[in-house]
Write a protein that holds these residues in place. Structure first.
Motif, PDB file in Angstrom:
ATOM      1  N   VAL A   1     -40.710  -4.010  -8.412  1.00  0.00           N
ATOM      2  CA  VAL A   1     -40.017  -5.172  -7.824  1.00  0.00           C
ATOM      3  C   VAL A   1     -39.005  -4.647  -6.813  1.00  0.00           C
ATOM      4  CG1 VAL A   1     -38.661  -7.254  -8.238  1.00  0.00           C
ATOM      5  CG2 VAL A   1     -40.279  -6.451  -9.983  1.00  0.00           C
ATOM      6  N   ASN A   2     -39.282  -4.868  -5.531  1.00  0.00           N
ATOM      7  CA  ASN A   2     -38.483  -4.298  -4.452  1.00  0.00           C
ATOM      8  C   ASN A   2     -38.088  -5.357  -3.437  1.00  0.00           C
ATOM      9  OD1 ASN A   2     -40.430  -2.018  -5.418  1.00  0.00           O
ATOM     10  ND2 ASN A   2     -38.779  -0.949  -4.364  1.00  0.00           N
ATOM     11  N   LEU A   3     -36.952  -5.171  -2.809  1.00  0.00           N
ATOM     12  CA  LEU A   3     -36.545  -6.021  -1.703  1.00  0.00           C
ATOM     13  C   LEU A   3     -37.254  -5.578  -0.429  1.00  0.00           C
ATOM     14  CD1 LEU A   3     -32.705  -6.388  -2.275  1.00  0.00           C
ATOM     15  CD2 LEU A   3     -34.582  -7.726  -3.253  1.00  0.00           C
ATOM     16  N   GLN A   4     -37.467  -6.551   0.460  1.00  0.00           N
ATOM     17  CA  GLN A   4     -38.047  -6.290   1.773  1.00  0.00           C
ATOM     18  C   GLN A   4     -37.192  -7.002   2.807  1.00  0.00           C
ATOM     19  OE1 GLN A   4     -42.326  -6.843   2.205  1.00  0.00           O
ATOM     20  NE2 GLN A   4     -42.064  -7.703   4.253  1.00  0.00           N
ATOM     21  N   ALA A   5     -36.676  -6.273   3.777  1.00  0.00           N
ATOM     22  CA  ALA A   5     -35.831  -6.875   4.801  1.00  0.00           C
ATOM     23  C   ALA A   5     -36.628  -7.863   5.641  1.00  0.00           C
ATOM     24  CB  ALA A   5     -35.241  -5.788   5.692  1.00  0.00           C
ATOM     25  N   THR A   6     -36.131  -9.101   5.735  1.00  0.00           N
ATOM     26  CA  THR A   6     -36.763 -10.136   6.565  1.00  0.00           C
ATOM     27  C   THR A   6     -35.661 -10.882   7.326  1.00  0.00           C
ATOM     28  OG1 THR A   6     -36.847 -11.492   4.526  1.00  0.00           O
ATOM     29  CG2 THR A   6     -38.905 -10.473   5.261  1.00  0.00           C
ATOM     30  N   PRO A   7     -34.977 -10.208   8.250  1.00  0.00           N
ATOM     31  CA  PRO A   7     -33.803 -10.777   8.912  1.00  0.00           C
ATOM     32  C   PRO A   7     -34.156 -11.852   9.941  1.00  0.00           C
ATOM     33  CG  PRO A   7     -34.364  -8.683   9.901  1.00  0.00           C
ATOM     34  CD  PRO A   7     -35.284  -8.841   8.722  1.00  0.00           C
ATOM     35  N   GLY A   8     -33.151 -12.611  10.306  1.00  0.00           N
ATOM     36  CA  GLY A   8     -33.295 -13.643  11.329  1.00  0.00           C
ATOM     37  C   GLY A   8     -32.734 -14.955  10.844  1.00  0.00           C
ATOM     38  N   HIS A   9     -33.194 -15.389   9.681  1.00  0.00           N
ATOM     39  CA  HIS A   9     -32.613 -16.607   9.111  1.00  0.00           C
ATOM     40  C   HIS A   9     -31.137 -16.373   8.834  1.00  0.00           C
ATOM     41  CE1 HIS A   9     -32.271 -20.374   7.067  1.00  0.00           C
ATOM     42  NE2 HIS A   9     -31.934 -19.788   5.933  1.00  0.00           N
ATOM     43  N   THR A  10     -30.830 -15.225   8.266  1.00  0.00           N
ATOM     44  CA  THR A  10     -29.456 -14.736   8.167  1.00  0.00           C
ATOM     45  C   THR A  10     -29.490 -13.241   8.488  1.00  0.00           C
ATOM     46  OG1 THR A  10     -29.630 -14.213   5.809  1.00  0.00           O
ATOM     47  CG2 THR A  10     -28.837 -16.433   6.386  1.00  0.00           C
ATOM     48  N   PRO A  11     -28.328 -12.625   8.730  1.00  0.00           N
ATOM     49  CA  PRO A  11     -28.332 -11.217   9.129  1.00  0.00           C
ATOM     50  C   PRO A  11     -28.923 -10.272   8.090  1.00  0.00           C
ATOM     51  CG  PRO A  11     -26.248 -12.239   9.717  1.00  0.00           C
ATOM     52  CD  PRO A  11     -26.986 -13.235   8.871  1.00  0.00           C
ATOM     53  N   GLY A  12     -28.701 -10.574   6.807  1.00  0.00           N
ATOM     54  CA  GLY A  12     -29.174  -9.667   5.766  1.00  0.00           C
ATOM     55  C   GLY A  12     -30.222 -10.265   4.858  1.00  0.00           C
ATOM     56  N   HIS A  13     -30.974 -11.224   5.358  1.00  0.00           N
ATOM     57  CA  HIS A  13     -31.972 -11.908   4.539  1.00  0.00           C
ATOM     58  C   HIS A  13     -33.026 -10.941   4.015  1.00  0.00           C
ATOM     59  CE1 HIS A  13     -35.470 -14.410   3.579  1.00  0.00           C
ATOM     60  NE2 HIS A  13     -34.616 -15.403   3.420  1.00  0.00           N
ATOM     61  N   VAL A  14     -33.414 -11.133   2.739  1.00  0.00           N
ATOM     62  CA  VAL A  14     -34.459 -10.307   2.140  1.00  0.00           C
ATOM     63  C   VAL A  14     -35.493 -11.183   1.443  1.00  0.00           C
ATOM     64  CG1 VAL A  14     -33.021  -8.257   1.797  1.00  0.00           C
ATOM     65  CG2 VAL A  14     -33.137 -10.009  -0.008  1.00  0.00           C
TER      66      VAL A  14
ATOM     67  N   GLN B   1     -32.754 -17.273  15.884  1.00  0.00           N
ATOM     68  CA  GLN B   1     -34.077 -17.885  15.849  1.00  0.00           C
ATOM     69  C   GLN B   1     -35.155 -16.956  16.394  1.00  0.00           C
ATOM     70  OE1 GLN B   1     -33.866 -21.776  17.719  1.00  0.00           O
ATOM     71  NE2 GLN B   1     -33.135 -22.702  15.809  1.00  0.00           N
ATOM     72  N   ALA B   2     -34.861 -16.214  17.432  1.00  0.00           N
ATOM     73  CA  ALA B   2     -35.857 -15.307  17.999  1.00  0.00           C
ATOM     74  C   ALA B   2     -36.232 -14.220  16.997  1.00  0.00           C
ATOM     75  CB  ALA B   2     -35.335 -14.687  19.290  1.00  0.00           C
ATOM     76  N   GLN B   3     -35.231 -13.654  16.334  1.00  0.00           N
ATOM     77  CA  GLN B   3     -35.509 -12.645  15.314  1.00  0.00           C
ATOM     78  C   GLN B   3     -36.247 -13.261  14.137  1.00  0.00           C
ATOM     79  OE1 GLN B   3     -34.736  -8.990  14.875  1.00  0.00           O
ATOM     80  NE2 GLN B   3     -36.422  -9.671  13.571  1.00  0.00           N
ATOM     81  N   GLY B   4     -35.850 -14.482  13.757  1.00  0.00           N
ATOM     82  CA  GLY B   4     -36.523 -15.164  12.663  1.00  0.00           C
ATOM     83  C   GLY B   4     -37.995 -15.380  12.945  1.00  0.00           C
ATOM     84  N   ARG B   5     -38.315 -15.772  14.171  1.00  0.00           N
ATOM     85  CA  ARG B   5     -39.721 -15.970  14.536  1.00  0.00           C
ATOM     86  C   ARG B   5     -40.478 -14.642  14.509  1.00  0.00           C
ATOM     87  NH1 ARG B   5     -42.300 -18.658  20.091  1.00  0.00           N
ATOM     88  NH2 ARG B   5     -44.483 -18.436  19.416  1.00  0.00           N
ATOM     89  N   ARG B   6     -39.869 -13.571  15.039  1.00  0.00           N
ATOM     90  CA  ARG B   6     -40.536 -12.263  15.003  1.00  0.00           C
ATOM     91  C   ARG B   6     -40.805 -11.829  13.568  1.00  0.00           C
ATOM     92  NH1 ARG B   6     -36.829 -11.131  19.160  1.00  0.00           N
ATOM     93  NH2 ARG B   6     -35.436 -10.035  17.713  1.00  0.00           N
ATOM     94  N   THR B   7     -39.815 -11.996  12.717  1.00  0.00           N
ATOM     95  CA  THR B   7     -39.979 -11.632  11.308  1.00  0.00           C
ATOM     96  C   THR B   7     -41.113 -12.422  10.673  1.00  0.00           C
ATOM     97  OG1 THR B   7     -37.676 -10.963  10.991  1.00  0.00           O
ATOM     98  CG2 THR B   7     -38.866 -11.727   9.045  1.00  0.00           C
TER      99      THR B   7
END
Length: 306
Positions: free
Chosen positions: A205-218, A255-261
């Motif tokens: 069980v591991n975290l995966q960085a998925t930023p964009g929605h917030t700076p440190g979203h996982v 939003q741009a980072q969120g879409r890329r993620t």
């Protein structure tokens, strides 16, 4: 097909549908605080009824016949041989919020959690994918006028980047005093562990960085006995964003980072055997990413459809 039968199960309890999946020796259980149709335009402004209706694969699970999106606010309990982990803690009771439908709630979430087999004192880990209002609420409960930790036997895991941003940048006019009533009391109780975006919570069980929605979203990845799953968090708010990856949330920090993620995640998992479990996806909540024959992707709920 047999592997999907072995890894997915639906059961009915407490007068509402609940979802449960077996990922090898890890059991994941969804406990719902609220699920509603409509009223989502404030969070996904491009997702009007007229724009959504042509995306017909979303009906009936994720969209009603009028084109209203159906969204859920729920917690996911990840029960491993080593840990009992709650991923996100919804809105919570008694909190004063600027959204009327979320303010001063009096739900039976804790009772429903216990009926699902998880009394509050059995949770030993709480993971917040990010620190938005609808992901931290049950971190605390109101006791004699004070906010106290709900899960007294748990370590609360929060992303270091996420905490440092919101500690310095919270705007209380947006949703209310979220940090003061739902996050800082956990720090005061000495229950918080700040973690990095690739932290291992438990074996498999591991975290995966998925930023964009917030700076440190996982997001949260799980692998057990060759079976794989991913809990999205809010990098995908609603399945409509699979076909329309350009539809961004009004709550996105970038939003741009969120879409890329979102697009990178969907491309990574398309046509794979990784079960995608949406943090706001209505029942049946999970499925497999497939390519859409017109544009983008779609979520195949397969044997979960009822």
């Amino acid at each position: 097909i047999l592997s999907r039968l072995l890894t997915m199960n639906l059961f009915v309890g407490l007068g509402k549908r609940m979802n449960q999946w077996q990922i090898g020796d890890v059991k994941i259980t969804r406990v719902v605080e609220m699920q509603v149709a409509g009223g989502t335009k404030f969070i996904l402004p491009d997702a009007s009824r007229e724009a959504c209706q042509p995306i017909d694969w979303m009906a009936p699970h994720f969209m009603d016949e009028d084109g209203n999106l159906i969204m859920s606010i729920h917690a996911l309990i990840v029960d491993t041989p080593d840990r009992c982990i709650m991923v996100d803690t919804c809105i919570g009771n008694d909190k004063e919020r600027s959204i009327p439908a979320w303010s001063h709630l009096q739900t039976k979430f804790l009772e429903d959690l216990e009926s699902a087999g998880y009394a509050a004192d059995t949770i030993d880990t709480v993971l917040c994918t990010h620190l938005h209002v609808d992901h931290v609420g049950w971190n605390t409960k109101l006791v004699d006028g004070e906010w106290e930790p709900t899960f007294v036997n748990a370590r609360y895991l929060m992303g270091r980047t996420e905490w440092e941003y919101w500690d310095a940048n919270e705007d209380t006019s947006t949703y209310g005093s979220v940090m003061d009533d739902s996050v800082r009391p956990i720090f005061a109780a000495g229950l918080v562990d700040l973690v990095e975006s690739d932290h291992q919570i438990a074996p498999g069980v591991n975290l995966q960085a998925t930023p964009g929605h917030t700076p440190g979203h996982v997001s949260v990845r799980m692998t057990s006995e060759g079976v794989k799953a991913l809990i999205t968090g809010d990098c995908i708010h609603h399945p409509c964003q699979m076909t329309r990856t350009d539809w961004c949330s009004s709550a996105d920090y970038d939003q741009a980072q969120g879409r890329r993620t979102r697009e990178e995640l969907l491309e990574k998992y398309v046509d794979s055997d990784v079960l995608i479990i949406g943090t706001h996806f209505a029942s049946p909540t999970a499925g497999y990413v497939k390519r859409h024959d017109v544009s983008g992707y779609w979520l195949d709920v397969g044997l979960q459809s009822t």
